[in-house]
Design an enzyme around this catalytic site. Structure first.
Site, PDB file in Angstrom:
ATOM      1  N   GLU A  52       0.831  -1.205   0.000  1.00 35.12           N
ATOM      2  CA  GLU A  52       0.000   0.000   0.000  1.00 35.12           C
ATOM      3  C   GLU A  52       0.868   1.259   0.000  1.00 35.12           C
ATOM      4  OE1 GLU A  52      -3.810   1.761   2.553  1.00 35.12           O
ATOM      5  OE2 GLU A  52      -2.370   0.432   3.531  1.00 35.12           O
ATOM      6  N   LYS A 126      -9.682   2.506  -2.849  1.00 30.94           N
ATOM      7  CA  LYS A 126     -10.026   1.937  -1.548  1.00 30.94           C
ATOM      8  C   LYS A 126     -11.375   2.466  -1.063  1.00 30.94           C
ATOM      9  CE  LYS A 126      -7.810   1.478   3.038  1.00 30.94           C
ATOM     10  NZ  LYS A 126      -6.548   1.798   3.747  1.00 30.94           N
ATOM     11  N   CYS A 169      -5.910  -2.895   2.072  1.00 26.30           N
ATOM     12  CA  CYS A 169      -5.711  -2.846   3.521  1.00 26.30           C
ATOM     13  C   CYS A 169      -7.018  -2.981   4.309  1.00 26.30           C
ATOM     14  CB  CYS A 169      -4.947  -1.577   3.903  1.00 26.30           C
ATOM     15  SG  CYS A 169      -4.182  -1.666   5.550  1.00 26.30           S
TER      16      CYS A 169
END
Length: 294
Positions: A52, A126, A169
């Site tokens: 990330e 995300k 994540c």
């Protein structure tokens, strides 16, 4: 398409102090990462994923506008273009997680997907954005300061070697998008992460194997390693891994070393698991309406 695909996961420590200029962070991290991507390709990797926001520290440990300067346009920014050239040269697919700027000042935590011929296939933004303390001293996962929630859905990219999904994540704590990726045909889902031992380690080897089993695909989880100054919010504990649709760990990285983790995915196993369990056949979407209301 080939049934056996070699996967390369790049985990690194970021050793430039957070007080240094943004440009110094990006230059050091990109140079190190390119070397490891080349190593992955030399070991036969067909698809390589980075961690990330790979080209700097996990700057969300603090809240300061300095780090907005790290953001780039996708695909027109310099880092995407650089890795398009690298992917074409090496004949590999690259999952490239970077800090995206759209327009004048709209920011996302994003991963670009680059095909083996260097072409840009698209991006995932995300969806789930944390904003919680961690490690004491005012540090935390202060991501709402930096990122808007993703607005491009859950795309699956038909690459030269496999159908690829991305979950970034904190997304991994939410099963809904993981299921959408499976329903959309993903054969492997990459989860580039930046997560520390005091917060999430007890879940690291639990949640994502469960996603793999529930959806009949491979999951590749990538985490950075080491402690990052000046924040020292916790140890980024590495242990990047590839897990198969039966929940078995195919490959696992170390806790604290820069390295390339190589594992093989087998598409025949995906078909075998999906045909034997039939989770997609037996699901009841008409009974799940409350999920979209509550």
């Amino acid at each position: 398409m080939m049934d056996t695909v070699r996967i390369g996961l790049v985990q690194t420590k970021h050793e430039v102090d957070g007080n240094e200029p943004v440009a110094a962070h990006k230059a050091a991290a990109i140079e190190k990462t390119i070397g490891l991507v080349r190593q992955a390709a030399s070991q036969g990797a067909n698809i390589v994923s980075l961690q990330e926001i790979f080209y700097g520290p996990y700057f969300c440990a603090e809240q300061t506008n300095k780090w907005y300067d790290a953001a780039e346009e996708i695909p027109n920014g310099p880092t995407t273009k650089l890795f398009q050239e690298l992917a074409q040269e090496l004949g590999i697919v690259i999952v490239l997680p970077i800090y995206e700027r759209e327009g004048i000042a709209t920011y996302y935590n994003t991963a670009a997907v680059i095909d083996a011929d260097g072409s840009y296939l698209g991006k995932y933004r995300k969806h789930h954005i944390p904003h919680v303390g961690a490690g004491g001293g005012g540090c935390g996962f202060w991501e709402k300061y930096y990122f808007k929630p993703g607005n491009l859905g859950f795309p699956v990219f038909d690459t030269a070697f496999a159908k690829v999904g991305v979950y970034i994540c904190y997304d991994r704590h939410f099963p809904e998008g993981a299921r959408v990726l499976g329903l959309s045909g993903a054969e492997i889902v990459f989860n580039p992460s930046a997560t520390v031992s005091g917060t999430s380690e007890y879940l690291w080897k639990l949640e994502q194997p469960a996603h793999a089993v529930a959806n009949g695909y491979y999951v590749a989880a990538i985490n950075r390693v080491g402690f990052e100054a000046p924040w020292h919010m916790g140890e980024f504990y590495g242990q990047s891994y590839l897990v198969d649709p039966r929940g078995h760990f195919v490959a696992m990285g170390s806790r604290d070393q820069d390295e390339v983790v190589i594992g093989e995915m087998n598409k025949k196993l995906i078909r075998e698991v999906r045909e034997s369990w039939q989770f997609y056949r037996d699901r009841r979407p008409e009974t799940y309406q409350e999920l979209a209301k509550l």
